[in-house]
Design an enzyme around this catalytic site. Structure first.
Site, PDB file in Angstrom:
ATOM      1  N   LYS A  10       0.837  -1.210   0.000  1.00  0.00           N
ATOM      2  CA  LYS A  10       0.000   0.000   0.000  1.00  0.00           C
ATOM      3  C   LYS A  10       0.870   1.258   0.000  1.00  0.00           C
ATOM      4  CE  LYS A  10      -4.511  -1.510   1.341  1.00  0.00           C
ATOM      5  NZ  LYS A  10      -5.683  -1.428   2.166  1.00  0.00           N
ATOM      6  N   LYS A  40      -4.635  -9.360  -6.729  1.00  0.00           N
ATOM      7  CA  LYS A  40      -5.736  -9.788  -5.864  1.00  0.00           C
ATOM      8  C   LYS A  40      -6.961  -8.917  -6.140  1.00  0.00           C
ATOM      9  CE  LYS A  40      -6.346  -8.171  -1.754  1.00  0.00           C
ATOM     10  NZ  LYS A  40      -7.047  -7.882  -0.496  1.00  0.00           N
ATOM     11  N   LYS A  84     -11.131  -3.849  -3.552  1.00  0.00           N
ATOM     12  CA  LYS A  84     -12.095  -2.758  -3.704  1.00  0.00           C
ATOM     13  C   LYS A  84     -11.440  -1.559  -4.370  1.00  0.00           C
ATOM     14  CE  LYS A  84     -13.751  -3.812   0.873  1.00  0.00           C
ATOM     15  NZ  LYS A  84     -12.503  -3.785   1.641  1.00  0.00           N
TER      16      LYS A  84
END
Ligand code: AQP
Length: 330
Positions: free
Chosen positions: A111, A191, A194
């Site tokens: 991230k 993956k 969202k």
């Protein structure tokens, strides 16, 4: 009964990865454990987000949990920020957590790369808050998808460190994986997430789901209809394993390897099965949305039930770390 805790971020539209990787398993577990499932909103603010959309996302996420079968008669559904003890315990855990261990977390590194312009302390501290989410209820089991395994292991470390320093207080939580712990996105490489444009939404209408499936990546060895495929390398086959019946899975496996059916036929079978499972959930979401006040009642009672447990645990923790003076006792 042993206790389970798990959470889901209101960071976007809930997708089929969240569903088969976590939520569907959560429903299976409610008859065997004392379960708390939480919309973890404080985790969702560790990346940039649309403030105007946040409440809607929180309520929509909670609605989906209930619509999937996590009804208040069978488990607790709550929102993390409604129980401030989560963040209070996280602060205490911060004080037994080496910074270096947080910097090594895979999700932080990933991230951090994706949100290069906003690598904030909350993003680094995410696993500490997650440990607090679990341990504030002394939960022994945490059902998650594969991507969260490292964080649950980390929460075990924190429990161990806290217990070693202040005396046995917390269990060392164990992971429970679902049958489909990792679903890739429609791109077939990352993956399903969202926050990436690669997800099939749980609330997507059937025509949108079909369009996403139709154009989704398949086994790279199968360039032409006559090429035999390798289902073990195909994300569509992974989805079959999550949504189709055993005889259909065996059929698709054999037909793909022998080029008996093409990718579109394979996707049509998957689409039919996916639609059968998702449409009833979508209908229940509409029913819940049609009952004014119902969800608010669910979340109010969830917060009260969580608070009762969390208050006791925090009381014990404050005493153990020498913060709570005797004169503060009720
Ligand atoms: N692709 C996936 N396959 C299987 N399980 C998955 N989970 C998430 N993606 C997949 C599991 O869903 C639960 C809730 O996830 P989360 O909301 O806490 O956050 P996440 O893992 O970071 O999910 P996303 O969708 O990728 O969100 P963003 O894009 O906001 O980071 C967890 O148990 C997770 O393992």
């Amino acid at each position: 009964m042993d206790r389970i805790f798990s959470g889901i971020q209101p960071s976007g539209e809930i997708h089929i990865g969240n569903y088969v990787g976590a939520i569907r398993n959560w429903v299976k577990l409610i008859d065997h454990y004392d379960c708390i499932y939480c919309v973890v909103d404080y985790h969702a603010i560790t990346v940039e987000y649309d403030v105007a959309l946040m409440q809607k996302r929180i309520l929509e996420t909670a609605t989906i949990l209930v619509a999937c079968g996590l009804t208040p008669e069978r488990c607790i559904v709550s929102v993390q920020s409604h129980i401030p003890e989560h963040t209070e315990l996280a602060w205490i855990f911060n004080c037994v957590t080496p910074v270096g261990e947080l910097e090594r977390m895979t999700q932080f590194k990933e991230k951090g790369r994706r949100h290069r312009h906003n690598v904030n302390v909350g993003l680094l501290d995410y696993p500490v808050l997650q440990a607090a989410d679990i341990l504030i209820y002394k939960a022994g089991y945490v059902p998650v998808g594969e991507d969260q395994v490292q964080h649950v292991e980390f929460s075990r470390e924190i429990a161990r460190k806290f217990n070693a320093r202040f005396g046995k207080t917390f269990p060392e939580p164990q992971v429970i994986l679902s049958e489909a712990p990792r679903i890739l996105g429609t791109d077939g490489s990352a993956k399903m997430s969202k926050s990436l444009n690669n997800a099939i939404g749980l609330l997507d209408p059937p025509e949108v789901i079909w369009e996403k499936l139709r154009t989704a990546a398949t086994c790279e060895h199968r360039q032409r209809r006559i090429d035999p495929g390798h289902p073990e390398h195909c994300n569509i086959f992974t989805m079959h394993q999550a949504f189709s019946k055993p005889d259909q899975i065996a059929f698709v496996d054999e037909q793909c390897r022998t080029a008996g059916i093409g990718c579109i036929e394979c996707k049509e079978i998957l689409f039919k099965n996916m639609r059968e499972e998702l449409v009833p959930i979508q209908t229940r979401v509409q029913e819940i949305n049609g009952k004014p006040g119902y969800l608010i009642d669910v979340l109010r009672s969830g917060a009260a039930r969580c608070k009762a447990i969390a208050t006791e645990v925090m009381d014990e923790v404050r005493q153990k770390i020498g913060i709570k003076p005797a004169w503060l006792s009720p």
